[in-house]
Write a protein that holds these residues in place. Structure first.
Motif, mmCIF file in Angstrom:
data_model
loop_
_atom_site.group_PDB
_atom_site.id
_atom_site.type_symbol
_atom_site.label_atom_id
_atom_site.label_comp_id
_atom_site.label_asym_id
_atom_site.label_seq_id
_atom_site.Cartn_x
_atom_site.Cartn_y
_atom_site.Cartn_z
ATOM 1 N N LYS A 319 24.617 -19.636 -29.569
ATOM 2 C CA LYS A 319 25.674 -19.778 -30.567
ATOM 3 C C LYS A 319 26.851 -18.852 -30.260
ATOM 4 O O LYS A 319 26.740 -17.625 -30.385
ATOM 5 N N ASN A 320 27.955 -19.438 -29.801
ATOM 6 C CA ASN A 320 29.218 -18.736 -29.556
ATOM 7 C C ASN A 320 29.017 -17.479 -28.702
ATOM 8 O O ASN A 320 29.412 -16.380 -29.075
ATOM 9 N N ILE A 321 28.415 -17.665 -27.535
ATOM 10 C CA ILE A 321 28.092 -16.532 -26.651
ATOM 11 C C ILE A 321 29.330 -16.094 -25.869
ATOM 12 O O ILE A 321 30.033 -16.909 -25.269
ATOM 13 N N HIS A 322 29.561 -14.794 -25.893
ATOM 14 C CA HIS A 322 30.592 -14.169 -25.049
ATOM 15 C C HIS A 322 29.909 -13.082 -24.217
ATOM 16 O O HIS A 322 29.115 -12.304 -24.745
ATOM 17 N N PHE A 323 30.259 -13.040 -22.925
ATOM 18 C CA PHE A 323 29.633 -12.019 -22.064
ATOM 19 C C PHE A 323 30.544 -11.648 -20.902
ATOM 20 O O PHE A 323 31.156 -12.505 -20.264
ATOM 21 N N LEU A 337 30.364 -19.870 -25.508
ATOM 22 C CA LEU A 337 29.462 -20.964 -25.148
ATOM 23 C C LEU A 337 28.431 -21.221 -26.246
ATOM 24 O O LEU A 337 27.803 -20.279 -26.740
ATOM 25 N N SER A 338 28.245 -22.493 -26.607
ATOM 26 C CA SER A 338 27.250 -22.877 -27.622
ATOM 27 C C SER A 338 26.585 -24.193 -27.231
ATOM 28 O O SER A 338 27.265 -25.139 -26.824
ATOM 29 N N PHE A 339 25.258 -24.235 -27.309
ATOM 30 C CA PHE A 339 24.519 -25.497 -27.165
ATOM 31 C C PHE A 339 23.075 -25.298 -27.612
ATOM 32 O O PHE A 339 22.577 -24.167 -27.676
ATOM 33 N N ASP A 340 22.406 -26.399 -27.927
ATOM 34 C CA ASP A 340 21.002 -26.375 -28.357
ATOM 35 C C ASP A 340 20.147 -27.136 -27.345
ATOM 36 O O ASP A 340 20.594 -28.121 -26.747
ATOM 37 N N VAL A 341 18.923 -26.675 -27.185
ATOM 38 C CA VAL A 341 17.961 -27.364 -26.334
ATOM 39 C C VAL A 341 16.710 -27.605 -27.171
ATOM 40 O O VAL A 341 16.050 -26.660 -27.600
ATOM 41 N N LYS A 342 16.391 -28.865 -27.419
ATOM 42 C CA LYS A 342 15.204 -29.183 -28.210
ATOM 43 C C LYS A 342 13.934 -28.994 -27.374
ATOM 44 O O LYS A 342 13.980 -29.044 -26.145
ATOM 45 N N GLU A 343 12.824 -28.797 -28.096
ATOM 46 C CA GLU A 343 11.543 -28.641 -27.402
ATOM 47 C C GLU A 343 11.238 -29.885 -26.583
ATOM 48 O O GLU A 343 11.398 -31.010 -27.056
ATOM 49 N N GLY A 344 10.807 -29.660 -25.344
ATOM 50 C CA GLY A 344 10.453 -30.758 -24.455
ATOM 51 C C GLY A 344 11.632 -31.401 -23.772
ATOM 52 O O GLY A 344 11.467 -32.290 -22.934
#
Length: 556
Positions: A319-323, A337-344
């Protein structure tokens, strides 16, 4: 300490025995007294020798024990430090602190401290017995003591400073040896042997120059102390001889006094020499303490321990990563950067070199600390999960397979030390490594050599994949795990990975089109930002960057 006191007292009693032998035996010409006193002196020598054995044995053992404990503590601390530390510190430098610095401390604790303690006890005991024998002569000896403390104070500090500088230069030599031997193929391929030898010679000569300065001050310290102490003994002996002539003291008393004075002088000389060693060790210990006090960048303050199976709708949520890397804080490697990864789910990440793909893997495993935003693993913030438990959720297969010096079985079981032989063989078969392993001289017990020098690139990769399989972790991180394989092996391993990924959440840094096409979702990264996300067909139409990536693959 008991052995030290007994041995020191035995040698101090020897002076009284000598006094008795001379006054009651030689001077009085008493054969019985002479025989008896010589027997007592011999007994004292035997007691002193036995106690010296125990003193030496235990002190040297103590030096070894201290050295072993320091090495264990140092290694246990080092493996907790983050990758940033090792990126900024040369491996040879660290190895030098493990070897030369700790060996120096071992020598000082095992031998130097023992000599210093014995000399201190001998010095104090000798002074007391000198005072008992002749207070006047003892007071004259005390005039020399302050004169000896001055060079010890001034030159001792010089020795310590130059010792630390010397150890630093030795570490640089170690760094070059480590680097050159690990990269020997590249070094020889470019005919760099002669240039490397010249550079090495320069570093070794720099060590020698620094050592010369240290040795100069240490030798000067010993010489000055010896001159002062022995001069004092000669002067006092002359005054004592005058007192014997005037019948103020007996010949035996003067002899005993001179014996104690020589003991005291020898003790001072030994202490001054040991002080040089201690100053040298102090320089080494400063380097070790400096390493021990290095703090890890990643603070492990998470309390949550995830228990398998830990089911959650999302395996990963960014969620809204800054590095930015600490070495370049103004350059954003990951930017909002933001994204989701579902199980499997199987997610491929594509992008040009430097887009932030590998950094993303490091952030997920918390090898680097994000500047802002949050990463959730199986429904929990990564910072709330204990570090060991967090990393236990990921199995990593890097593009450059890492092989340790050990057997095939040890390398596969590295990710899961409790794995049985059948687990190891099963994983090797899934990774299509079993066939070539069976052809090795000792099969699964074959030694692979340092960094797996006995294996080809493709074989190393299959061992790494088997290691990931045997780990049995819910999330796979694949840095294009098949990139080092030949065409035939690639097909076999892909089938194995397909079976493995059916029950796992997988993030793939994709370099090959075949990997991308089979992904559930594709993320296109550019300068740390997601510029496109979707399936292969949609992205090929909508994303110029992705189209370029695919077209290059098709041309190949």
């Amino acid at each position: 300490m008991s052995a030290l006191l007994i041995s020191s007292l035995a040698w101090l009693l020897l002076g009284q025995g000598i006094k008795y032998v001379i006054d009651q035996g030689f001077v009085a010409q008493n054969k019985n007294a002479l025989t008896y006193s010589l027997g007592v002196v011999l007994g004292v020598v035997i007691i002193g020798a036995i106690s010296t054995y125990f003193r030496f044995y235990w002190m040297v053992w103590l030096g070894e024990r201290v050295c072993a404990d320091i090495r264990k503590s140092l290694f246990a601390h080092l493996v907790t430090l983050s990758p940033n530390f090792f990126e900024n510190t040369r491996t040879g430098e660290i190895i030098s602190r493990f070897t030369s610095d700790t060996t120096l401390l071992q020598s000082v604790v095992g031998t130097g401290v023992s000599m210093a303690l014995r000399s201190l006890v001998m010095f104090v005991g000798a002074l007391i017995l000198m005072a008992i024998t002749s207070l006047k002569l003892t007071l004259l000896v005390f005039i020399a003591v302050p004169l000896m403390l001055i060079p010890i104070r001034i030159l001792g500090a010089k020795v310590r400073t130059h010792s630390k500088l010397s150890q630093d230069k030795v570490a640089k030599v170690g760094s070059m040896v480590d680097e050159s031997l690990h990269e020997i193929h590249t070094l020889q391929a470019y005919n760099h042997q002669h240039i490397s030898s010249k550079l090495f010679t320069q570093k070794v000569e720099a060590v020698m120059q620094q050592a010369k300065r240290r040795i100069h001050f240490r030798a000067l310290l010993i010489a000055i102390v010896m001159v002062i102490s022995l001069s004092a003994i000669f002067v006092v002996s002359y005054i004592g001889a005058m007192m014997v002539i005037n019948n103020t003291i007996t010949v035996g008393e003067l002899t005993a006094f001179v014996f104690y004075a020589v003991l005291a002088g020898g003790a001072i000389a030994t202490i001054s020499e040991v002080i040089g060693e201690l100053q040298k060790a102090a320089g080494a210990s400063e380097r070790i303490v400096e390493l021990m006090q290095t703090q890890a960048d990643i603070v492990d303050d998470g309390k949550i321990e995830l228990q398998a199976p830990n089911k959650s709708e999302f395996a990963l949520q960014l969620k809204n990563i800054h590095f930015s890397y600490p070495s370049a804080p103004k350059r954003k490697v990951i930017n909002g950067l933001s994204f989701d990864v579902k199980e499997g789910q199987r997610v491929a990440i594509v992008g040009h070199s430097g887009a932030g793909k590998s950094t993303l893997f490091e952030l997920c495993q918390r090898f680097q600390e994000i500047n802002s935003g949050s990463i959730e693993v199986l429904g929990h913030k990564s910072t709330d999960i204990s570090l060991d438990n967090l990393r236990a959720q990921f199995a990593l297969v890097p593009q450059d397979a890492v092989i340790f010096a050990g057997t095939v079985s040890e390398n596969i079981a590295f990710s899961n030390p409790s794995a049985s032989d059948s687990d190891i063989r099963s994983a090797a078969k899934m990774a299509f490594a079993d066939e070539f392993i069976q052809q090795l001289e000792h099969g699964y017990e074959s030694e692979l050599g340092e960094r797996g020098v006995k294996l080809s690139g493709g074989q190393k990769q299959r061992i790494a994949i088997a290691r990931a399989i045997v780990a049995k972790r819910p999330i796979l991180l694949l840095d294009e795990a098949t990139s080092a394989l030949d065409a035939q092996s690639e097909q076999f391993v892909k089938k194995a990975l397909e079976q493995l990924m059916l029950e796992k959440t997988t993030l793939i840094i994709a370099h090959r089109l075949s990997t991308v096409v089979n992904a559930d979702s594709i993320i296109v990264l550019e300068q740390g930002k997601i510029i496109a996300q979707g399936n292969h067909a949609d992205l090929y139409k909508s994303s110029p960057t992705y189209k370029e990536f695919v077209d290059l693959q098709l041309v190949e």
